[in-house]
Every structure is written in C-alpha cells, then in structure tokens.
Design a protein around this motif. Structure first.
Motif, short mmCIF file in Angstrom:
data_model
loop_
_atom_site.label_atom_id
_atom_site.label_comp_id
_atom_site.label_asym_id
_atom_site.label_seq_id
_atom_site.Cartn_x
_atom_site.Cartn_y
_atom_site.Cartn_z
N PRO A 66 -74.84 -83.93 65.09
CA PRO A 66 -75.49 -82.84 64.60
C PRO A 66 -75.09 -82.01 63.39
CG PRO A 66 -75.56 -82.94 67.09
CD PRO A 66 -74.50 -83.84 66.56
N LEU A 67 -75.81 -81.63 62.74
CA LEU A 67 -75.34 -80.74 61.79
C LEU A 67 -75.18 -79.45 62.15
CD1 LEU A 67 -75.11 -79.43 58.69
CD2 LEU A 67 -77.55 -79.34 58.55
N ARG A 68 -74.03 -78.67 61.93
CA ARG A 68 -73.66 -77.40 62.51
C ARG A 68 -73.79 -76.34 61.35
NH1 ARG A 68 -68.30 -77.89 65.41
NH2 ARG A 68 -68.45 -75.49 65.62
N LEU A 69 -74.72 -75.80 61.12
CA LEU A 69 -75.09 -75.05 59.98
C LEU A 69 -74.90 -73.63 60.26
CD1 LEU A 69 -75.61 -74.97 56.94
CD2 LEU A 69 -78.10 -74.69 57.76
N CYS A 70 -74.00 -72.64 59.54
CA CYS A 70 -73.82 -71.27 59.88
C CYS A 70 -75.00 -70.74 59.00
CB CYS A 70 -72.51 -70.70 59.25
SG CYS A 70 -71.18 -71.48 60.09
N SER A 71 -75.42 -69.50 59.63
CA SER A 71 -76.65 -68.91 59.03
C SER A 71 -76.56 -67.48 59.43
CB SER A 71 -78.11 -69.67 59.50
OG SER A 71 -78.16 -69.16 60.57
N ARG A 72 -77.39 -66.73 58.56
CA ARG A 72 -77.56 -65.20 59.37
C ARG A 72 -77.99 -65.13 60.65
NH1 ARG A 72 -81.74 -65.27 54.85
NH2 ARG A 72 -83.57 -65.19 55.85
#
Length: 279
Positions: free
Chosen positions: A204-210
């Motif tokens: 899975p894509l582990r995407l940091c976000s606000r």
C-alpha cells in the motif's frame, strides 16, 4: 512485403513465440508464416487480423501491422474532444465522481493526467507548482522529491512497484521514449533495503498528509474492448483506503472542503459527488 515481414518477426520476438506456436494460434502453417516473414508471400487482411489477435497487440499496434501489410487501419483514432467520444467522456466523469471521497484519475500514455476528481488534491498537497502545470505527469508527480515523493513513507518499495509496472508494459510494447522515462523515475527512488519481513513491491501507498498517514491501495482499469485507439490507451487509476482510519480521514476531509456533502438522514452516509477536474 519486407516491411510486414520485419514487423511480424519483431512482434513474434517480443512475445517470445516460435513460428510453429504462432502459426498454430493463428490457424495457419509454419511454412506460410515463414514465407510471410521472408516476404515471399503477401498476407491477406484476414490472416493479418488473426496474427494480431494471436500476438495480443493493442489497437495502435494492430493498425501498424495492417499498414505494414498494405491495408487500411481497423481502428479509428479520435481526438478526445470529438463528439463521437462524448459518451466515453461522460462515463468517465461519472466514474470519477462516483469514487469520491477517494481520489481517482484518468491517465493517458506516459502518465499524462487527463482528468481527476475533487479528492485528487490529497495527492497534490504541498507539491511544487511546476509539477502541477498542465500537462501534469502523474508518475513524475508521484515520485519526484518536490511532488509526492517527499511525503511517501515507503517510497523505496512503493516507487519500485510503480516502476516495475512500467517495465512490464515496456516488455509487452517496446518504446524508447518509455525506456528513457523509466530511467528518470528510477533516479528519484532511494535504494531499497528489504528486511526479513519484506513481501515484495506490491505494498500500500503510505502517504503523509495534514490528516496523518494515509494508507492507500491502487487499482488500474484499462479499456480492453475499446474500438478507438485513443480510448484504448486511457487508464483509470482509483485509490482505495487500505484501513478504516484512512477511509474516515478521507471522508472527513471531503466534508470539510464541501459541507453540503454531509450525509442526510436515510442516506447511509453516502456523499454527494463532486466536480471532475480536468488539468
């Protein structure tokens, strides 16, 4: 017929099938196939079509083989704004809207972004303005350190997954332009250091976000039965939450950006579709 013979031999080599195997698939003889490859026999249109089917060629590649044999292309190549493709455009818009509150995009060859739904902004958050100038390249945006790359917690593994998918495409349809493009994308990736629990690059894509770390799965849909070259080369890429926390974060994010999406009584939490954005 040397041009056709060379083209046929090229595709047989790419697909790694012998003359005997291809002849069997196409319903002809190895001798006839050999004569076509050497230019000693002029192929009929029907056998060219059967060979294209047997080799699994795309509509564009089938047109090329027909032209090499001296026949008119079988598949039209329309402009996306052509009225004949209006039903396709409208169908894509409905799919993009229906996928909200999760991101979804329509991509042309070489990663060129054609359209995206309103949730696409979660992927572009903090990206450098030059990466968002049309035509946006989705793969470059995904891996570039000034794009999503800086926010992908597992860039080495997930980025390699993206590149390997492109390499698989390159094996099926050799393309010098794609080869150069893959080299560029690889330059953005850190060295992978697989540990003992490494399961490969399909992660899975582990995407940091606000809103914290989002874990996203991707699905890619192609238009395999399309009768137009332009449509056949489009891909729909949809992002899905890999866990409940991500699903909640994306739903809440959509509600903050458009309060009118708040679920009404009896709607079972359904969200009103938002607008489709065309870069």
């Amino acid at each position: 017929m040397e041009r056709f013979g060379s083209a046929l031999k090229h595709w047989r080599g790419v697909r790694r099938v012998s003359q005997l195997e291809l002849a069997g698939r196409a319903g002809t003889t190895q001798r006839h196939l050999s004569f076509m490859e050497s230019g000693r026999s002029r192929p009929g249109r029907e056998i060219v079509v059967r060979l294209s089917d047997s080799l699994g060629l795309s509509p564009r590649e089938r047109n090329g083989l027909l032209l090499a044999a001296g026949y008119a292309p079988a598949f039209p190549e329309s402009h996306l704004d052509d009225p004949v493709l209006r039903p396709v455009r409208e169908a894509l818009e409905r799919v993009l809207e229906g996928h909200l509150p999760y991101p979804a995009v329509v991509v042309r060859p070489y990663g060129e972004l054609l359209a995206a739904n309103a949730a696409f902004e979660v992927l572009t958050e903090g990206a450098a303005p030059e990466l968002l100038e049309p035509p946006v390249n989705l793969f470059r945006l995904a891996l570039h350190p000034r794009g999503m790359g800086a926010r992908v917690a597992n860039l080495a593994d997930w980025g390699r997954h993206v590149v390997e998918n492109l390499r698989a495409q390159l094996l099926r349809s050799p393309d010098p332009r794609l080869d150069v493009y893959i080299e560029e994308l690889e330059s953005y990736l850190p060295e992978a250091a697989p540990g003992p629990e490494h399961l490969g690059f399909a992660v899975p894509l582990r995407l940091c976000s606000r809103d914290g770390e989002l874990r996203l799965l991707t699905t890619i849909t192609s238009f395999a039965t399309a009768m137009d070259v332009t449509v056949a080369e489009l891909h729909l890429e949809a992002f899905l939450p890999a866990d409940a926390a991500t699903a909640t974060a994306l739903r809440d994010r959509a509600l903050r950006s458009d309060p009118e999406r708040a679920p009404r009584p009896g709607s079972e939490g359904a969200l009103r579709p938002g607008s489709v954005r065309s870069p």
